[in-house]
Design a protein around this motif. Structure first.
Motif, PDB file in Angstrom:
ATOM      1  N   LEU A 125       0.819  -1.208   0.000  1.00 35.12           N
ATOM      2  CA  LEU A 125       0.000   0.000   0.000  1.00 35.12           C
ATOM      3  C   LEU A 125       0.854   1.258   0.000  1.00 35.12           C
ATOM      4  N   ASN A 126       1.897   1.287   0.812  1.00 34.87           N
ATOM      5  CA  ASN A 126       2.689   2.502   0.973  1.00 34.87           C
ATOM      6  C   ASN A 126       4.186   2.195   0.891  1.00 34.87           C
ATOM      7  N   GLU A 127       4.931   3.280   0.847  1.00 37.99           N
ATOM      8  CA  GLU A 127       6.390   3.191   0.799  1.00 37.99           C
ATOM      9  C   GLU A 127       6.926   2.561   2.084  1.00 37.99           C
ATOM     10  N   ARG A 128       7.977   1.781   1.949  1.00 39.25           N
ATOM     11  CA  ARG A 128       8.606   1.141   3.106  1.00 39.25           C
ATOM     12  C   ARG A 128       9.931   1.797   3.401  1.00 39.25           C
ATOM     13  N   PRO A 129      10.272   1.971   4.670  1.00 35.01           N
ATOM     14  CA  PRO A 129      11.556   2.601   5.005  1.00 35.01           C
ATOM     15  C   PRO A 129      12.724   1.723   4.595  1.00 35.01           C
ATOM     16  N   GLN A 130      13.823   2.366   4.246  1.00 33.39           N
ATOM     17  CA  GLN A 130      15.016   1.663   3.813  1.00 33.39           C
ATOM     18  C   GLN A 130      16.146   1.916   4.807  1.00 33.39           C
ATOM     19  N   LEU A 131      16.866   0.847   5.142  1.00 31.53           N
ATOM     20  CA  LEU A 131      17.978   0.973   6.080  1.00 31.53           C
ATOM     21  C   LEU A 131      19.198   1.590   5.408  1.00 31.53           C
ATOM     22  N   GLY A 132      19.389   1.311   4.162  1.00 34.93           N
ATOM     23  CA  GLY A 132      20.543   1.860   3.452  1.00 34.93           C
ATOM     24  C   GLY A 132      20.307   1.815   1.961  1.00 34.93           C
ATOM     25  N   ARG A 133      21.082   2.587   1.242  1.00 34.98           N
ATOM     26  CA  ARG A 133      20.940   2.647  -0.213  1.00 34.98           C
ATOM     27  C   ARG A 133      21.848   1.632  -0.869  1.00 34.98           C
ATOM     28  N   VAL A 134      21.273   0.863  -1.795  1.00 32.61           N
ATOM     29  CA  VAL A 134      22.022  -0.121  -2.554  1.00 32.61           C
ATOM     30  C   VAL A 134      21.861   0.215  -4.030  1.00 32.61           C
ATOM     31  N   LYS A 135      22.957   0.204  -4.760  1.00 34.07           N
ATOM     32  CA  LYS A 135      22.895   0.528  -6.176  1.00 34.07           C
ATOM     33  C   LYS A 135      22.151  -0.575  -6.915  1.00 34.07           C
ATOM     34  N   VAL A 136      21.085  -0.199  -7.611  1.00 35.64           N
ATOM     35  CA  VAL A 136      20.276  -1.149  -8.367  1.00 35.64           C
ATOM     36  C   VAL A 136      20.084  -0.609  -9.770  1.00 35.64           C
ATOM     37  N   ASN A 138      17.199  -0.925 -11.505  1.00 36.58           N
ATOM     38  CA  ASN A 138      15.850  -0.382 -11.637  1.00 36.58           C
ATOM     39  C   ASN A 138      15.332  -0.028 -10.254  1.00 36.58           C
ATOM     40  N   ALA A 139      14.867   1.209 -10.071  1.00 29.93           N
ATOM     41  CA  ALA A 139      14.423   1.683  -8.759  1.00 29.93           C
ATOM     42  C   ALA A 139      13.104   2.413  -8.892  1.00 29.93           C
ATOM     43  N   CYS A 140      12.410   2.540  -7.770  1.00 31.27           N
ATOM     44  CA  CYS A 140      11.135   3.251  -7.722  1.00 31.27           C
ATOM     45  C   CYS A 140      11.355   4.729  -8.047  1.00 31.27           C
ATOM     46  N   ASP A 141      10.480   5.297  -8.841  1.00 28.45           N
ATOM     47  CA  ASP A 141      10.623   6.690  -9.256  1.00 28.45           C
ATOM     48  C   ASP A 141      10.427   7.668  -8.102  1.00 28.45           C
ATOM     49  N   VAL A 142       9.836   7.221  -7.009  1.00 28.44           N
ATOM     50  CA  VAL A 142       9.540   8.112  -5.894  1.00 28.44           C
ATOM     51  C   VAL A 142      10.525   7.929  -4.745  1.00 28.44           C
ATOM     52  N   CYS A 143      10.656   6.693  -4.234  1.00 27.63           N
ATOM     53  CA  CYS A 143      11.484   6.452  -3.041  1.00 27.63           C
ATOM     54  C   CYS A 143      12.812   5.786  -3.359  1.00 27.63           C
ATOM     55  N   SER A 144      13.081   5.473  -4.633  1.00 26.42           N
ATOM     56  CA  SER A 144      14.348   4.875  -5.075  1.00 26.42           C
ATOM     57  C   SER A 144      14.589   3.477  -4.500  1.00 26.42           C
ATOM     58  N   ARG A 145      13.527   2.807  -4.072  1.00 31.92           N
ATOM     59  CA  ARG A 145      13.683   1.418  -3.632  1.00 31.92           C
ATOM     60  C   ARG A 145      13.904   0.528  -4.845  1.00 31.92           C
ATOM     61  N   GLY A 146      14.768  -0.469  -4.702  1.00 34.76           N
ATOM     62  CA  GLY A 146      15.053  -1.375  -5.799  1.00 34.76           C
ATOM     63  C   GLY A 146      13.852  -2.210  -6.198  1.00 34.76           C
ATOM     64  N   LEU A 147      13.633  -2.330  -7.492  1.00 33.17           N
ATOM     65  CA  LEU A 147      12.524  -3.115  -8.021  1.00 33.17           C
ATOM     66  C   LEU A 147      13.060  -4.387  -8.669  1.00 33.17           C
ATOM     67  N   ILE A 148      12.235  -5.409  -8.640  1.00 29.02           N
ATOM     68  CA  ILE A 148      12.673  -6.705  -9.158  1.00 29.02           C
ATOM     69  C   ILE A 148      12.656  -6.716 -10.677  1.00 29.02           C
ATOM     70  N   ASP A 149      11.585  -6.225 -11.255  1.00 31.99           N
ATOM     71  CA  ASP A 149      11.408  -6.260 -12.707  1.00 31.99           C
ATOM     72  C   ASP A 149      11.537  -4.860 -13.299  1.00 31.99           C
ATOM     73  N   ASP A 150      12.068  -4.808 -14.511  1.00 32.99           N
ATOM     74  CA  ASP A 150      12.270  -3.526 -15.179  1.00 32.99           C
ATOM     75  C   ASP A 150      10.973  -2.919 -15.708  1.00 32.99           C
ATOM     76  N   CYS A 151       9.913  -3.710 -15.800  1.00 37.76           N
ATOM     77  CA  CYS A 151       8.665  -3.192 -16.367  1.00 37.76           C
ATOM     78  C   CYS A 151       7.872  -2.375 -15.359  1.00 37.76           C
ATOM     79  N   PHE A 152       8.317  -2.299 -14.098  1.00 36.81           N
ATOM     80  CA  PHE A 152       7.607  -1.550 -13.067  1.00 36.81           C
ATOM     81  C   PHE A 152       8.350  -0.248 -12.762  1.00 36.81           C
ATOM     82  N   CYS A 153       7.585   0.738 -12.303  1.00 34.03           N
ATOM     83  CA  CYS A 153       8.147   2.056 -11.986  1.00 34.03           C
ATOM     84  C   CYS A 153       7.957   2.452 -10.526  1.00 34.03           C
ATOM     85  N   PHE A 154       7.025   1.800  -9.817  1.00 32.29           N
ATOM     86  CA  PHE A 154       6.719   2.172  -8.443  1.00 32.29           C
ATOM     87  C   PHE A 154       6.705   0.918  -7.568  1.00 32.29           C
TER      88      PHE A 154
END
Length: 226
Positions: A125-136, A138-154
Motif C-alpha cells: 500500500l505505501n512506501e517502506r523505510p530503507q535501512l541503506g541505499r544499494v545501487k540497483v 531499476n528503482a522506484c521513481d519516488v522512493c528509489s527502492r530497488g525493483l525486481i522487474d524492469d517493467c515496473f516504476c513504483f
C-alpha cells in the motif's frame, strides 16, 4: 437591428484545470483516482476494533470501498456492509499489502511492483523505510527502492499516486560518499590534520646513568690461600 453579443473583457475565465483548495492537486488529478484510495492509504490497520473489542475476532483488517471515511473494519463489522465492496488487507514483514486479484478489479495497478507472498500476488500500500541505499539497475521513481522487474516504476500504490502527480518533484538522496565528496568540493576542510602540522616526537633514550642508579661494586678479590 441585430444585437451583437459582446464579451466582457473584465470577466474572469475559470481555467480547465482548477486547483482545489486544501487538496494540493488539480481537479483533473483528483478525478484520476477513486475517492476511497487516499483514505485507504492513510488508514491504520491491524488495530483493535472499538465496537467489538470484547470479541476474539476484533482485528481491523477490512476496508469498505463504498464507505469512504468508514475507517478500518473487523470481520464482525462486515454485517453492516453486506451490499458494499470490501477488501481485505494483509501483512508482510509488518507492512500492509493487498492481493492483486482483489485490487485490480477496482483500481489500475499498472507499473506497480508485484510480489508473491504465500503463493499469491500482492502489492504494497505505501512506501517502506530503507535501512541503506544499494545501487540497483531499476528503482522506484519516488522512493528509489530497488525493483525486481524492469517493467515496473513504483514499489507501492502510494508511490504511484505521488509519482503521477504534476506537483511531484523527485528528491535525489545522496549517499554518505557523495556527501563527503560534496563537502570537500565546497571548501570544507577535513578533520584530519595536514602532514606539516604533525610534529614527530622522538622518544628519548635513557642514559646509562639513569639505568644504573647504583654504582657497580668493585672487582671482588678472593681470599688468600692459607
Amino acid at each position: 437591428m441585430a444585437i451583437e453579443d459582446h464579451k466582457n473583457p473584465n470577466q474572469d475565465i475559470m481555467p480547465k484545470s482548477r486547483r482545489i483548495r486544501g487538496v494540493g492537486g488539480t481537479e483533473e488529478e483528483e478525478n484520476q483516482w477513486p475517492p476511497w484510495l487516499k483514505p485507504l492509504l492513510k488508514e491504520q490497520f491491524f488495530v483493535q476494533c472499538n465496537v467489538h473489542g470484547d470479541s476474539s475476532k476484533n482485528e481491523c483488517n477490512m476496508y469498505c470501498l463504498d464507505c469512504t471515511n468508514g475507517g478500518s473494519l473487523c470481520p464482525l463489522c462486515l454485517e453492516h456492509h453486506k451490499d458494499h465492496r470490501t477488501i481485505q488487507i494483509r501483512r508482510s514483514s509488518y507492512h500492509d499489502v493487498i492481493r492483486v486479484n482483489e485490487i485490480q478489479m477496482q483500481l489500475d495497478i499498472t507499473s506497480v511492483q508485484t510480489y508473491v507472498i504465500n503463493s499469491a500476488k500482492v502489492v504494497f500500500l505505501n512506501e517502506r523505510p530503507q535501512l541503506g541505499r544499494v545501487k540497483v539497475t531499476n528503482a522506484c521513481d519516488v522512493c528509489s527502492r530497488g525493483l525486481i522487474d524492469d517493467c515496473f516504476c513504483f514499489c507501492s500504490l502510494g508511490c504511484k499516486v505521488a509519482g503521477t502527480s504534476r506537483s511531484f518533484e523527485k528528491v535525489v538522496k545522496q549517499t554518505p560518499t557523495e556527501l563527503e565528496s560534496s563537502n570537500n568540493s565546497s571548501g570544507v576542510e577535513d578533520s584530519i590534520p595536514s602532514p606539516k602540522s604533525l610534529t614527530l616526537s622522538i622518544p628519548q633514550v635513557p642514559t646509562s646513568t639513569s639505568l644504573r642508579k647504583r654504582l657497580r661494586k668493585g672487582i671482588p678479590y678472593r681470599s688468600p690461600l692459607q
